[in-house]
Design a protein around this motif. Structure first.
Motif, PDB file in Angstrom:
ATOM      1  N   VAL A   1      -1.050  14.617  -6.409  1.00 21.65           N
ATOM      2  CA  VAL A   1      -0.799  13.277  -7.073  1.00 21.65           C
ATOM      3  C   VAL A   1      -0.482  11.969  -5.723  1.00 21.65           C
ATOM      4  CG1 VAL A   1       0.685  12.488  -8.537  1.00 21.65           C
ATOM      5  CG2 VAL A   1       0.193  14.927  -9.515  1.00 21.65           C
ATOM      6  N   ILE A   2      -0.050  12.385  -4.913  1.00 19.76           N
ATOM      7  CA  ILE A   2      -0.074  11.703  -3.668  1.00 19.76           C
ATOM      8  C   ILE A   2      -1.788  11.538  -3.715  1.00 19.76           C
ATOM      9  CG2 ILE A   2       0.951  11.570  -2.103  1.00 19.76           C
ATOM     10  CD1 ILE A   2       2.905  13.815  -2.382  1.00 19.76           C
ATOM     11  N   ASN A   3      -2.369  12.068  -3.479  1.00 13.56           N
ATOM     12  CA  ASN A   3      -3.283  11.539  -2.876  1.00 13.56           C
ATOM     13  C   ASN A   3      -4.320  10.876  -3.847  1.00 13.56           C
ATOM     14  OD1 ASN A   3      -3.903  13.201  -0.357  1.00 13.56           O
ATOM     15  ND2 ASN A   3      -3.934  15.037  -0.999  1.00 13.56           N
ATOM     16  N   HIS A   4      -3.951  10.407  -4.986  1.00 12.60           N
ATOM     17  CA  HIS A   4      -4.446   9.825  -5.803  1.00 12.60           C
ATOM     18  C   HIS A   4      -3.833   8.970  -5.670  1.00 12.60           C
ATOM     19  CE1 HIS A   4      -5.908   9.316 -10.463  1.00 12.60           C
ATOM     20  NE2 HIS A   4      -6.615   8.388  -9.578  1.00 12.60           N
ATOM     21  N   GLY A   5      -2.731   8.841  -5.860  1.00 13.01           N
ATOM     22  CA  GLY A   5      -2.187   7.738  -5.577  1.00 13.01           C
ATOM     23  C   GLY A   5      -1.955   6.541  -3.979  1.00 13.01           C
ATOM     24  N   VAL A   6      -2.518   6.973  -3.378  1.00 14.99           N
ATOM     25  CA  VAL A   6      -3.303   6.614  -1.653  1.00 14.99           C
ATOM     26  C   VAL A   6      -4.224   6.254  -2.528  1.00 14.99           C
ATOM     27  CG1 VAL A   6      -4.166   7.432  -0.153  1.00 14.99           C
ATOM     28  CG2 VAL A   6      -2.147   8.396   0.197  1.00 14.99           C
ATOM     29  N   ASP A   7      -5.650   6.703  -2.871  1.00 18.03           N
ATOM     30  CA  ASP A   7      -6.609   6.274  -3.415  1.00 18.03           C
ATOM     31  C   ASP A   7      -6.377   4.894  -4.268  1.00 18.03           C
ATOM     32  OD1 ASP A   7      -7.798   8.354  -1.767  1.00 18.03           O
ATOM     33  OD2 ASP A   7      -8.343   9.412  -3.046  1.00 18.03           O
ATOM     34  N   LEU A   8      -5.798   4.787  -4.895  1.00 10.63           N
ATOM     35  CA  LEU A   8      -5.177   3.870  -5.837  1.00 10.63           C
ATOM     36  C   LEU A   8      -4.704   2.718  -6.100  1.00 10.63           C
ATOM     37  CD1 LEU A   8      -3.968   5.595  -9.381  1.00 10.63           C
ATOM     38  CD2 LEU A   8      -5.596   4.656  -8.573  1.00 10.63           C
ATOM     39  N   ALA A   9      -4.087   2.461  -4.508  1.00  7.83           N
ATOM     40  CA  ALA A   9      -3.403   1.996  -3.880  1.00  7.83           C
ATOM     41  C   ALA A   9      -4.691   1.609  -2.830  1.00  7.83           C
ATOM     42  CB  ALA A   9      -2.739   2.165  -3.043  1.00  7.83           C
ATOM     43  N   MET A  10      -5.104   2.145  -2.178  1.00  6.97           N
ATOM     44  CA  MET A  10      -5.885   0.720  -1.095  1.00  6.97           C
ATOM     45  C   MET A  10      -7.637   0.614  -2.367  1.00  6.97           C
ATOM     46  SD  MET A  10      -5.275   1.847   1.632  1.00  6.97           S
ATOM     47  CE  MET A  10      -4.022   3.190   2.773  1.00  6.97           C
ATOM     48  N   GLN A  11      -7.705   1.205  -3.066  1.00  3.70           N
ATOM     49  CA  GLN A  11      -8.316   0.804  -3.923  1.00  3.70           C
ATOM     50  C   GLN A  11      -7.467  -1.053  -4.858  1.00  3.70           C
ATOM     51  OE1 GLN A  11      -9.206   3.587  -7.138  1.00  3.70           O
ATOM     52  NE2 GLN A  11     -10.599   4.732  -5.943  1.00  3.70           N
ATOM     53  N   ALA A  12      -6.594  -1.046  -5.143  1.00 10.18           N
ATOM     54  CA  ALA A  12      -6.343  -1.963  -5.266  1.00 10.18           C
ATOM     55  C   ALA A  12      -5.816  -3.310  -3.861  1.00 10.18           C
ATOM     56  CB  ALA A  12      -4.374  -2.176  -5.828  1.00 10.18           C
ATOM     57  N   VAL A  13      -5.923  -3.058  -3.088  1.00  8.17           N
ATOM     58  CA  VAL A  13      -5.769  -4.152  -1.919  1.00  8.17           C
ATOM     59  C   VAL A  13      -6.946  -4.429  -1.718  1.00  8.17           C
ATOM     60  CG1 VAL A  13      -5.412  -3.967   0.419  1.00  8.17           C
ATOM     61  CG2 VAL A  13      -3.881  -3.276  -0.687  1.00  8.17           C
TER      62      VAL A  13
ATOM     63  N   LEU B   1      -1.416   7.105 -12.437  1.00 12.38           N
ATOM     64  CA  LEU B   1      -0.926   8.343 -12.467  1.00 12.38           C
ATOM     65  C   LEU B   1       0.020   9.521 -13.662  1.00 12.38           C
ATOM     66  CD1 LEU B   1       0.147   8.069  -8.783  1.00 12.38           C
ATOM     67  CD2 LEU B   1      -1.986   9.189  -9.212  1.00 12.38           C
ATOM     68  N   ARG B   2       0.790   8.350 -13.850  1.00 13.56           N
ATOM     69  CA  ARG B   2       1.546   8.999 -15.125  1.00 13.56           C
ATOM     70  C   ARG B   2       1.294  10.604 -15.797  1.00 13.56           C
ATOM     71  NH1 ARG B   2       6.140   6.487 -16.570  1.00 13.56           N
ATOM     72  NH2 ARG B   2       7.094   7.570 -18.323  1.00 13.56           N
TER      73      ARG B   2
ATOM     74  N   VAL C   1       0.894  -1.674  -0.059  1.00 15.25           N
ATOM     75  CA  VAL C   1      -0.024   0.499   0.111  1.00 15.25           C
ATOM     76  C   VAL C   1       0.558   1.429  -0.254  1.00 15.25           C
ATOM     77  CG1 VAL C   1      -1.719   1.104   1.327  1.00 15.25           C
ATOM     78  CG2 VAL C   1      -2.278  -1.409   1.304  1.00 15.25           C
ATOM     79  N   LEU C   2       1.601   0.870   0.749  1.00 17.19           N
ATOM     80  CA  LEU C   2       2.662   2.202   0.500  1.00 17.19           C
ATOM     81  C   LEU C   2       3.469   2.261   0.349  1.00 17.19           C
ATOM     82  CD1 LEU C   2       3.711   1.829   4.504  1.00 17.19           C
ATOM     83  CD2 LEU C   2       2.042   3.124   3.718  1.00 17.19           C
ATOM     84  N   ALA C   3       3.899   1.854  -1.365  1.00 16.65           N
ATOM     85  CA  ALA C   3       4.820   1.412  -2.120  1.00 16.65           C
ATOM     86  C   ALA C   3       4.997   3.087  -2.718  1.00 16.65           C
ATOM     87  CB  ALA C   3       4.850   0.630  -3.289  1.00 16.65           C
ATOM     88  N   PHE C   4       3.874   3.532  -3.353  1.00 17.80           N
ATOM     89  CA  PHE C   4       4.380   4.730  -4.084  1.00 17.80           C
ATOM     90  C   PHE C   4       3.577   6.073  -2.974  1.00 17.80           C
ATOM     91  CE2 PHE C   4       4.799   1.780  -7.723  1.00 17.80           C
ATOM     92  CZ  PHE C   4       4.875   2.429  -8.175  1.00 17.80           C
TER      93      PHE C   4
ATOM     94  N   PRO D   1       3.261  -6.433  -8.903  1.00 11.92           N
ATOM     95  CA  PRO D   1       2.993  -5.704  -9.840  1.00 11.92           C
ATOM     96  C   PRO D   1       1.663  -4.886 -10.355  1.00 11.92           C
ATOM     97  CG  PRO D   1       4.382  -8.059 -10.063  1.00 11.92           C
ATOM     98  CD  PRO D   1       3.589  -7.441  -8.976  1.00 11.92           C
ATOM     99  N   ARG D   2       0.340  -5.756 -10.457  1.00 11.72           N
ATOM    100  CA  ARG D   2      -0.554  -5.370 -10.291  1.00 11.72           C
ATOM    101  C   ARG D   2      -0.609  -3.618  -9.313  1.00 11.72           C
ATOM    102  NH1 ARG D   2      -1.915 -10.524  -9.029  1.00 11.72           N
ATOM    103  NH2 ARG D   2      -2.718 -10.314  -7.711  1.00 11.72           N
ATOM    104  N   LEU D   3      -0.794  -3.343  -9.046  1.00 13.24           N
ATOM    105  CA  LEU D   3      -0.605  -2.588  -8.287  1.00 13.24           C
ATOM    106  C   LEU D   3      -0.001  -0.969  -8.720  1.00 13.24           C
ATOM    107  CD1 LEU D   3      -0.722  -0.685  -6.171  1.00 13.24           C
ATOM    108  CD2 LEU D   3       1.225  -0.753  -4.312  1.00 13.24           C
ATOM    109  N   GLN D   4       1.552  -1.450  -9.688  1.00 16.45           N
ATOM    110  CA  GLN D   4       2.390  -0.813 -10.411  1.00 16.45           C
ATOM    111  C   GLN D   4       1.772  -0.785 -11.668  1.00 16.45           C
ATOM    112  OE1 GLN D   4       6.198  -2.941 -10.642  1.00 16.45           O
ATOM    113  NE2 GLN D   4       6.723  -2.081  -9.162  1.00 16.45           N
TER     114      GLN D   4
END
Length: 250
Positions: free
Chosen positions: A96-108, A214-215, A11-14, A205-208
């Protein structure tokens, strides 16, 4: 279980950095050897070595390693513009960071959806993920320094997330495995083992891949970062060395 620990840690990777340095380097070709602290009336850049190890920009003035640097009117204007541009860039980076947080949590959450968890565990996991996301958003909002996301600070928060999420998932999957074993359902037990192996090897890899969304947002920052590099050109520290607060590669 190792898979649940990996899931929580990833979750914390990005999310636990002011902006993932590798992404800035790869997308914008931008690097810096300095940490940045943003204060109301000044920018502080610091690093352990080489000198200058501390650069302070404040309203068109420049100080390096405690020494005021004499600059002409044109350079004063450039420094003032540099400071304004950094201040304008900070909230965009945080979005951008906050969007990354949301995407990471959604991935989990998506990974957990494939675990066939019981309704109570799913609800509790969602509650905990939402709480961690809210906490991270608050930390990002309050943060004014890249030091907030270094080493021990990031690891400490990662351990908090792991300690909260991993036992919940491990307990649920362990209960499924026990139930399968007690019922003699070896096929189900094997399926659970394969599922754990897939999480261990495949989640990162799926999280990435998910975070590739975000790119374009990072790319939108590149012209402004390039502009910062241009504004600092020719400026030197009290020891005569170029500042190189931001470096743009090829």
């Amino acid at each position: 279980m190792r898979c649940t620990r990996l899931l929580a840690a990833s979750v914390l990777a990005f999310a636990c950095a002011s902006l993932h340095a590798q992404d800035l380097s790869q997308v914008c070709h931008a690097t810096s050897s300095y940490d940045l602290t943003v204060q109301q009336d000044q920018l502080i850049f610091d690093r352990t070595e080489p000198a200058p190890t501390r650069v302070v920009i404040a309203s068109g003035t420049l100080q390096t390693d405690g020494q005021a640097v004499g600059i002409n009117a044109e350079d004063q204007d450039r420094l003032a513009l540099f400071q304004r541009n950094v201040l304008a860039l900070v909230p965009r980076v945080k979005r951008v960071i906050n969007h990354g947080v949301d995407l990471a949590m959604q991935a989990v959450q998506q990974e957990a959806d494939g675990m066939n968890l019981d309704a109570d565990t799913r609800a509790e996991l969602q509650r905990r993920l939402q709480a961690h996301a809210a906490d991270l958003h608050q930390r990002v909002a309050a943060s004014q320094s890249t030091h907030d996301w270094h080493g021990d600070a990031a690891n400490q928060y990662a351990n908090q997330v792991i300690g909260d999420i991993a036992p919940l998932l491990a307990s649920a999957m362990g209960q499924q495995a026990i139930s399968a074993a007690m019922s003699g359902d070896l096929q189900q037990a094997a399926a659970l083992r394969d599922q754990a192996a897939n999480l261990t090897s495949g989640f990162q890899p799926r999280l990435q891949q998910r975070l590739q969304a975000l790119r374009p947002e990072i790319q939108a920052l590149c012209p402004d970062i390039q502009r910062l590099a241009e504004l600092q050109e020719g400026l030197r520290a009290s020891n005569g060395r170029p500042l190189n607060l931001v470096q743009i590669g090829q």
